[in-house]
Design an enzyme around this catalytic site. Structure first.
Site, PDB file in Angstrom:
ATOM      1  N   LYS A  95       0.803  -1.203  -0.032  1.00 27.90           N
ATOM      2  CA  LYS A  95       0.140   0.066   0.110  1.00 27.90           C
ATOM      3  C   LYS A  95       0.778   1.289  -0.165  1.00 27.90           C
ATOM      4  O   LYS A  95       0.541   2.354  -0.452  1.00 27.90           O
ATOM      5  CB  LYS A  95      -0.933   0.056   1.047  1.00 27.90           C
ATOM      6  CG  LYS A  95      -1.958  -1.162   1.039  1.00 27.90           C
ATOM      7  CD  LYS A  95      -3.064  -0.877   0.224  1.00 27.90           C
ATOM      8  CE  LYS A  95      -4.098  -1.972   0.328  1.00 27.90           C
ATOM      9  NZ  LYS A  95      -5.241  -1.624  -0.690  1.00 27.90           N
ATOM     10  N   GLU A 117      -9.783   6.377   3.414  1.00 28.52           N
ATOM     11  CA  GLU A 117     -10.383   5.272   4.157  1.00 28.52           C
ATOM     12  C   GLU A 117      -9.508   4.248   4.398  1.00 28.52           C
ATOM     13  O   GLU A 117      -8.582   3.907   3.671  1.00 28.52           O
ATOM     14  CB  GLU A 117     -11.523   4.881   3.099  1.00 28.52           C
ATOM     15  CG  GLU A 117     -11.118   3.808   2.038  1.00 28.52           C
ATOM     16  CD  GLU A 117     -10.169   4.286   1.139  1.00 28.52           C
ATOM     17  OE1 GLU A 117      -9.965   5.444   1.016  1.00 28.52           O
ATOM     18  OE2 GLU A 117      -9.487   3.594   0.358  1.00 28.52           O
ATOM     19  N   SER A 383       1.672  -9.630  -1.034  1.00 31.95           N
ATOM     20  CA  SER A 383       1.485  -8.419  -1.012  1.00 31.95           C
ATOM     21  C   SER A 383       1.542  -7.741   0.506  1.00 31.95           C
ATOM     22  O   SER A 383       1.854  -6.613   0.397  1.00 31.95           O
ATOM     23  CB  SER A 383      -0.168  -8.128  -1.630  1.00 31.95           C
ATOM     24  OG  SER A 383      -1.087  -8.866  -0.621  1.00 31.95           O
TER      25      SER A 383
END
Lengths: 414, 297
Positions: A95, A117, A383
């Site tokens: 991210k 968010e 990930s």
């Protein structure tokens, strides 16, 4: 590789086939227009790109490794399995690639306040991290149920200086946190930049987030060519909104590579408690774009379910919807139980505790591997790491002693 | 394009009559969420609003994820969905209203329920039921132009919105693409009542820009209007005003105070609680609020 890039989605208006678009209140149109212009300029601006890549190197810790999963490979006895180690990124997941890119854009645009968010909290942590790094005000919207499930990440965000606002409307999860972030954005458009955490939202967000994550696939391509002298045969990634998957897939879309996205089936795709948007959904508009969506006959959005807070979302990025309909990417789903079994397997065989999101991709190896040959290559996007999930993992396995006994113990060669 | 009479763009005869050029008082458009507080109330409320001064009814089609709405309309939408409101039910309600009234009715809602029903089918059925137009806040000019064309082909209007941060060039484009009227959002933000001063301060400059750039359609101003004084002040230089959240809040407050729909806040279907102890007087009180909005008396 010199393959000619023929894949050229989205259109200038932000459509991937029929999916995408900008279905937002008029107040946001000038902001999105401004963002489209700024993104285009930034992509041509060598100074901007140099700063982005320098941060990726010095702050995020890129390039991340491509690790051969020797024991997993041995376990399945078929294709070689490589892991693209996004779990090694600063903050523990992919991210941050996008958060770094978007905050640089926000700064270029003179915005002083960042909102985001978050579901599992990984995007919230990544955003709070870059806000701390750049000294920007940061407000994170998070569903109250997710705040409960991911206490540790809430504390991390607060420690990083962010204000975490609990969202008690609707399902109290990611979908409602996104609604609330959009409401904040509409109200504070002048000074506020919304860092969306996935390849969802109105144009140019899906395209922009892809741009900041494609480094995953670009590195993978270079690394596998160095390592094996050829392209992989299969790419595998989990899909909630789909940012880590697009990041890995995008640079390979024109290559002869089988590509598979793995969604969260929750209790099962037909259980009524699922997050398998592509399998059970139909096209609809949520959060600013047209894409596959879990909805009822009246067009009301249904609640998703997944044991993974990061995949617990009733929508999916519009580009995934396009890649699904075009047949370029296969989308499959694995259940909560299958994912948790994979958490256990990967942890005990590779010494890598994957995030529960990530474990969905690993779980699909059970289906995929028997279809492969020993001379083939599979790359999984690893990930994120699972430290943040330890509470959920402990609770899950507390009453399931059988499931904890990992197949690793049956292997005697360790 | 034929623009010899002032608002000949308007397809709906009922909307067009509403904005006749010789009119001197401001047009009052009232928003209510269909099926709130109960399914049984909507017809009474619409007819009562008309009798007490409403010129246009904006009938809200509830959606699970109303991202342009503040808490008041979010609550009304959730309640209406729990009450079982569907597009078909709303169209039946419009047919029922048409037996008694020719007040212009504009359906307002998010795109997704409409797409799910089928855009073509929705537009056809709405025209058939007696709907005059649509306001779709998440369908800005430029997206799905076929919906606008189809609405106009069926003799209805697609009312588009302009906001304070809309550029002059885009305002003119929105004016060209809109018909019925242009909905002027007076402040950036979600729906809901604001401090009166906040509205009046910035709104003058916005109205200057609206008047300069929106020439083809009537102009209605909305967002944050909560009483007669607000309404008169902001609508002086345009054709009229829209009241939404303040009215929905009034519906909620009067119905609750009366014991009508008193379970709505516990997540119970409100319809179950209708019979409890409601005297029905709450509607009279509500209609007095509506009269006051329009006439100040």
């Amino acid at each position: 590789m010199t393959a000619v890039q023929t894949y050229n989605q989205p259109t200038a208006n932000g459509y991937f086939g029929q999916f995408g678009g900008r279905f937002v209140p008029e107040t946001l149109i000038p902001v999105l227009d401004e963002l489209i212009g700024e993104l285009e300029r930034a992509q041509q601006d060598e100074q901007f790109l140099a700063e982005y890549h320098r941060l990726l190197t010095d702050y995020v810790g890129r390039p991340t490794k491509l690790t051969l999963a020797e024991r997993l490979t041995e376990h399945y006895g078929r294709a070689k399995i490589y892991l693209k180690r996004e779990d090694l990124c600063h903050t523990g997941a992919h991210k941050i690639n996008n958060a770094v890119g978007q905050i640089l854009l926000a700064r270029r645009m003179g915005k002083t306040r960042i909102i985001a968010e978050t579901g599992a909290g990984q995007h919230g942590v990544a955003t709070a991290t870059v806000c701390a790094r750049f000294g920007m005000e940061c407000v994170i919207y998070m569903g109250e149920e997710d705040m409960e499930r991911q206490r540790l990440n809430v504390d991390r965000m607060r420690l990083l200086g962010a204000e975490v606002r609990g969202v008690s409307s609707g399902s109290k999860t990611l979908k409602d946190a996104t609604n609330e972030a959009i409401r904040d954005w509409v109200t504070n458009v002048e000074n506020t930049f919304y860092i969306i955490g996935s390849v969802v939202g109105p144009h140019p967000y899906p395209m922009m987030t892809r741009f900041f994550h494609r480094v995953i696939g670009d590195e993978t391509k270079r690394q596998i060519l160095e390592r094996e002298g050829r392209l992989p045969d299969v790419l595998l990634a989990c899909v909630g909104g789909g940012s880590n998957a697009i990041g890995l897939f995008y640079p390979f879309l024109d290559d002869p590579v089988r590509i598979i996205g793995v969604e969260a089936a929750g209790f099962g795709v037909d259980s009524g408690k699922t997050a398998a948007t592509m399998t059970k959904g139909s096209p609809g508009v949520l959060h600013g774009s047209l894409s596959y969506l879990l909805q009822d006959d009246g067009g009301q959005v249904e609640l998703a379910h997944s044991i993974s807070a990061g995949l617990d979302y009733p929508g999916v990025g519009p580009e995934h919807s396009y890649l699904h309909d075009s047949g370029r990417v296969e989308y499959r789903a694995v259940t909560d139980d299958e994912a948790m079994t994979a958490v256990s397997l990967v942890s005990s065989m590779e010494g890598i505790i994957p995030a529960i999101e990530t474990a969905h991709a690993f779980a699909f190896l059970e289906t995929l591997m028997p279809q492969t040959d020993p001379d083939e290559l599979v790359v999984i996007n690893c990930s994120g790491r699972g430290d943040k999930d330890m509470q959920t993992i402990s609770e899950y396995f507390r009453d399931r002693v059988d499931a904890v006994a990992p197949p690793a113990q049956t292997t005697n060669k360790a | 394009m034929n623009i010899h009479s002032e608002h000949s763009r308007t397809r709906s005869a009922r909307l067009s009559a509403c904005f006749r050029p010789d009119r001197s008082d401001p047009v009052m458009s009232l928003f209510l969420t269909a099926g709130f507080p109960t399914l049984e109330d909507s017809l009474d409320l619409i007819l009562g609003f008309e009798q007490n001064g409403a010129d246009i009814i904006e009938l809200g089609m509830p959606f699970s994820d109303p991202l342009a709405d503040g808490p008041t309309i979010q609550f009304a939408s959730q309640t209406a969905i729990r009450n079982g409101v569907t597009i078909s039910w709303i169209l039946d309600l419009v047919r029922e209203v048409r037996k008694h009234s020719s007040i212009p009715i504009v359906l307002m809602g998010y795109l997704n329920p409409l797409l799910r029903y089928g855009a073509d089918r929705m537009i056809r059925d709405a025209a058939d039921a007696g709907v005059d137009g649509f306001i779709l806040p998440d369908l800005p000019v430029g997206e799905m132009p076929s919906i606008r064309e189809s609405i106009r082909e069926h003799g209805m209007d697609l009312i588009q919105l302009v906001a304070p941060n809309t550029s002059a060039e885009r305002m003119r484009e929105i004016d060209r693409q809109s018909s019925g009227f242009v909905y002027c959002v007076s402040v950036t933000g979600v729906t809901g009542a604001r401090e009166g001063e906040e509205v009046s301060k910035s709104v003058d400059r916005f109205i200057d820009r609206v008047i300069e750039n929106v020439a083809l359609n009537p102009k209605m101003i909305g967002f944050g209007i909560k009483n007669h004084e607000n309404a008169m002040q902001v609508s002086k230089r345009v054709d009229g005003f829209i009241v939404g959240s303040a009215l929905v809040e009034q519906i909620r407050a009067t119905a609750m105070a009366d014991g009508h729909a008193n379970h709505a806040e516990n997540g119970q279907p409100v319809a179950d609680s209708v019979e409890t102890k409601s005297s029905g007087d709450w509607k009279e009180e509500l209609f007095r609020f509506v009269r006051h909005l329009k006439f100040g008396d």
